[in-house]
Design a protein around this motif. Sequence first.
Motif, short mmCIF file in Angstrom:
data_model
loop_
_atom_site.label_atom_id
_atom_site.label_comp_id
_atom_site.label_asym_id
_atom_site.label_seq_id
_atom_site.Cartn_x
_atom_site.Cartn_y
_atom_site.Cartn_z
N GLY A 13 0.83 -1.22 0.00
CA GLY A 13 0.00 0.00 0.00
C GLY A 13 0.85 1.25 0.00
N LYS A 14 1.95 1.22 0.74
CA LYS A 14 2.84 2.40 0.80
C LYS A 14 3.45 2.68 -0.57
N ILE A 15 3.84 1.61 -1.26
CA ILE A 15 4.42 1.76 -2.60
C ILE A 15 3.38 2.36 -3.55
N HIS A 16 2.15 1.82 -3.49
CA HIS A 16 1.10 2.31 -4.40
C HIS A 16 0.75 3.77 -4.10
N ALA A 17 0.71 4.13 -2.82
CA ALA A 17 0.40 5.53 -2.46
C ALA A 17 1.46 6.46 -3.06
N ALA A 18 2.73 6.05 -2.95
CA ALA A 18 3.82 6.88 -3.50
C ALA A 18 3.69 6.99 -5.02
N SER A 19 3.30 5.89 -5.67
CA SER A 19 3.18 5.92 -7.14
C SER A 19 2.02 6.81 -7.59
N VAL A 20 0.90 6.75 -6.87
CA VAL A 20 -0.23 7.63 -7.21
C VAL A 20 0.20 9.08 -7.05
N ALA A 32 -6.77 4.27 3.36
CA ALA A 32 -7.63 3.65 4.38
C ALA A 32 -6.98 2.40 4.94
N ASP A 33 -6.95 2.31 6.24
CA ASP A 33 -6.42 1.13 6.94
C ASP A 33 -7.06 1.13 8.32
N PRO A 34 -7.53 -0.05 8.80
CA PRO A 34 -8.18 -0.05 10.12
C PRO A 34 -7.26 0.45 11.23
N PRO A 41 0.49 8.24 8.73
CA PRO A 41 1.75 8.74 8.18
C PRO A 41 1.82 8.67 6.66
N VAL A 42 1.21 7.63 6.09
CA VAL A 42 1.23 7.51 4.62
C VAL A 42 0.41 8.65 4.01
N ALA A 43 -0.80 8.86 4.56
CA ALA A 43 -1.67 9.94 4.05
C ALA A 43 -0.98 11.29 4.23
N ASP A 44 -0.42 11.52 5.41
CA ASP A 44 0.22 12.81 5.69
C ASP A 44 1.36 13.08 4.71
N ALA A 50 -6.46 10.37 5.92
CA ALA A 50 -6.38 9.02 6.48
C ALA A 50 -7.77 8.59 6.91
N MET A 51 -8.13 7.34 6.58
CA MET A 51 -9.43 6.80 6.98
C MET A 51 -9.22 5.42 7.60
N THR A 52 -10.16 5.00 8.45
CA THR A 52 -10.04 3.67 9.05
C THR A 52 -11.06 2.69 8.46
N ASP A 53 -11.96 3.19 7.60
CA ASP A 53 -13.00 2.34 7.03
C ASP A 53 -12.85 2.32 5.49
N ALA A 54 -12.36 1.19 4.97
CA ALA A 54 -12.10 1.11 3.53
C ALA A 54 -13.39 1.20 2.71
#
Length: 331
Positions: A13-20, A32-34, A41-44, A50-54
Motif C-alpha cells: 500500500g505504501k508503494i502504491h500511495a507513492a506511485s499515485v 484507508a487502513d483499520p 503517516p502515509v496519508a500525511d 487518512a481513513m479507518t473504514d475502507a
Amino acid sequence: MVRIAVLGAGRIGKIHAASVAANPKATLVAVADPFADAAQPVADGYGAEAMTDAMAAIERSDIDAIVIGTPTDTHVGFMMKAIELGKAVLCEKPIDLDIAKSEAAAVAVERAGGKVMLAFNRRFDSTFAEMRRAIDAGRIGDVRQVVISSRDPGMPPPAYVKTSGGIFRDMTIHDLDMARWLLGEEPVLVTAVGSRLVDPDLLVQYNDYDTVMVVLQTASGKQAHINNCREAVYGYDQRVEVLGSIGMLTQDNLRPTTMRVTTAELTDAREPLLNFFLERYAQAYRAEMDAFIDAIHGDKPMPTTVRDGVLALRLAECAVESARTGRAVAV
Ligand SMILES: NC(=O)c1ccc[n+]([C@@H]2O[C@H](COP(=O)([O-])OP(=O)(O)OC[C@H]3O[C@@H](n4cnc5c(N)ncnc54)[C@H](O)[C@@H]3O)[C@@H](O)[C@H]2O)c1
C-alpha cells in the motif's frame, strides 16, 4: 485528475500511495487502513486523508478509482463494491485464495463491464517488457521455451506462511503470469514438484513447500519452466530466458551499479543483488500505476485484467494438485 483511494497501508500500500502521488494525472485523496497509525503517516506524506473504514473510502463521491493493497481475503469484497459504484480498481494479486470465488468475481466484473486491473507488476518491469517487445518484433522467431528463476532472499515470517495460501498461489503466481505472457499461449498441462528444504518443520505444519519447480506446456507444445525457492542466501534472484526458433533472450539480475572489481583474490566481483521486491521492482510498481491511471484517463482497456488473475490462479491450483499427486494435471 483521477482521484484515487489506496486501501491498506502496509508494504505494498505504501508503494502504491507513492506511485499515485508521483503521477501528474492523479490525486491521492485517501489512504484507508483499520489501523490509524498505519494510514496516517502515509496519508500525511502526500497531503491525503487518512481513513479507518475502507468501504467508506470506496463510497466517497470524490473518489474515482480504488487501489486494493489489503490482505488477500478482503480483495473480492472491496472489488465488488467498487464495481457496483462504477469505480476503477487496481487489485493486488491474488484475487482470492479460492478459485471459485475468484472466477465468480471475474464473471461479475466482466458482466458489469467493470474496469479492473490485476497487479502483475513484473509485466511493467522495463527489462521484462523489453523481452516482450523483442518477441513481438520477431527478433527470436517463434517462442519455444521460457525459463524463469525466481528466488526470495529468505523465508517470510511464520504468520505470513500460515495465511499465504501456499507458495504456488502466493509466490509462483507472479511467474505463472509471466510464463503466460511470454509464451503468448495458454498452458494446458501443468507438472509440479515441491520440497521442504529450508524450514521443514514450519512447512509441514502449514502443508506448504519452500522449494518448487513447475513445468507448463501449451497446446502447440511450447514449454515454460519455473523454479522458486523461499531462500537464496545471495539475495533476491530474478532471471528470465526465452528460447525462440532463431535466437534467445536473457535477462539477468539487476544490481545497484554495473561496476566489477578485480583484485589479486577475485576477478569480476560485483555488488550484491538488489535486496527484495520493493527495491528490484520499484520501477515496475511505478509503471504499473502509470498504466492504470493512463487506462482510466484515456478510457482504454486495462493492460492486465481480472481474467489474467483467474488464469494464473488456475495454473497455481493445478501446480498444487500436481505436487500433491505426483501427476501431470490438465488445466
Ligand atoms: N505485487 C506484489 O509484488 C506484491 C507484493 C507484496 C504483497 N502483495 C499483495 O498485496 C496484499 C497486501 O500485502 P502486504 O504485504 O502489503 O501486507 P501488509 O500486511 O504489509 O499490509 C496490509 C495492510 O492492510 C491493512 N488492512 C487489513 N484489513 C484491512 C481492511 N479491511 N481495510 C483496509 N486495510 C486493511 C493492514 O492493517 C495492513 O496495514 C496481499 O494480497 C499480497 O499478496 C503483492
